[in-house]
Design a protein around this motif. Structure first.
Motif, PDB file in Angstrom:
ATOM      1  N   ASP A 126      43.629  40.897  53.556  1.00 37.44           N
ATOM      2  CA  ASP A 126      44.073  41.561  52.330  1.00 37.44           C
ATOM      3  C   ASP A 126      45.453  41.059  51.904  1.00 37.44           C
ATOM      4  O   ASP A 126      45.715  40.860  50.723  1.00 37.44           O
ATOM      5  N   GLY A 127      46.321  40.858  52.887  1.00 36.40           N
ATOM      6  CA  GLY A 127      47.654  40.326  52.582  1.00 36.40           C
ATOM      7  C   GLY A 127      47.567  38.924  52.016  1.00 36.40           C
ATOM      8  O   GLY A 127      48.281  38.580  51.068  1.00 36.40           O
ATOM      9  N   LEU A 128      46.686  38.111  52.582  1.00 36.17           N
ATOM     10  CA  LEU A 128      46.491  36.757  52.059  1.00 36.17           C
ATOM     11  C   LEU A 128      45.982  36.797  50.626  1.00 36.17           C
ATOM     12  O   LEU A 128      46.429  36.023  49.780  1.00 36.17           O
ATOM     13  N   ALA A 129      45.078  37.726  50.336  1.00 30.82           N
ATOM     14  CA  ALA A 129      44.554  37.846  48.976  1.00 30.82           C
ATOM     15  C   ALA A 129      45.672  38.197  47.994  1.00 30.82           C
ATOM     16  O   ALA A 129      45.728  37.652  46.887  1.00 30.82           O
ATOM     17  N   VAL A 130      46.588  39.072  48.411  1.00 24.84           N
ATOM     18  CA  VAL A 130      47.719  39.436  47.547  1.00 24.84           C
ATOM     19  C   VAL A 130      48.619  38.230  47.319  1.00 24.84           C
ATOM     20  O   VAL A 130      49.022  37.949  46.191  1.00 24.84           O
ATOM     21  N   VAL A 131      48.931  37.496  48.391  1.00 30.59           N
ATOM     22  CA  VAL A 131      49.793  36.316  48.257  1.00 30.59           C
ATOM     23  C   VAL A 131      49.136  35.286  47.352  1.00 30.59           C
ATOM     24  O   VAL A 131      49.789  34.717  46.472  1.00 30.59           O
ATOM     25  N   CYS A 132      47.848  35.055  47.537  1.00 31.76           N
ATOM     26  CA  CYS A 132      47.150  34.088  46.683  1.00 31.76           C
ATOM     27  C   CYS A 132      47.181  34.530  45.227  1.00 31.76           C
ATOM     28  O   CYS A 132      47.370  33.712  44.325  1.00 31.76           O
TER      29      CYS A 132
END
Length: 146
Positions: A126-132
């Motif tokens: 989920d954190g990666l999705a936000v960063v992307c």
């Protein structure tokens, strides 16, 4: 006054004026690139993971040298106590670091691809999705070949 001063002061004044103009242009760029408050809040929650991501990306020798240099300069900028925009400037004072990080990560994602972010991401999916989403490195696994 020394005799060289009469010919040197116009150059010094011009150089200071150019630096001031460059700083003002940078302020405008940061202001236009500043994410909204919700996005900024999401980014700040991810700060430890983002810092680990930047460190890991900077150490990845498979990435192009220019990408690694940008990341190392970013780490140096974050370590310095001096900011591009002083902290007493409302909104931009505290947001400049986040904006600079997002701009560098956006450039890294464009140069190295979102796969590099995925490969080195230390946090949750989920954190990666936000960063992307923050850096504009959207990746749709359903549309990826193979």
């Amino acid at each position: 006054m020394p005799s060289w001063w009469s010919s040197a002061w116009p150059v010094l004044v011009s150089a200071l004026g150019a630096l001031l103009l460059a700083w003002l242009v940078l302020l405008v760029v940061l202001w236009r690139a500043a994410p909204d408050r919700t996005v900024l809040r999401d980014a700040l929650r991810l700060l430890p993971d983002v810092l680990r991501l930047v460190k890991r990306l900077a150490g990845d020798r498979s990435l192009p040298r220019g990408v690694r240099v940008r990341l190392l300069l970013l780490l140096a900028y974050l370590a310095l106590p001096v900011d591009l925009v002083p902290d007493f400037v409302p909104v931009l004072g505290y947001a400049d670091d986040a904006v600079v990080v997002l701009l560098v990560l956006r450039a890294v994602a464009r140069s190295a691809g979102p796969q590099a972010l995925e490969r080195h991401w230390p946090g949750t999916p989920d954190g990666l999705a936000v960063v992307c989403r923050l850096v504009g490195a959207h990746r749709d696994p359903d549309k990826d070949p193979g």
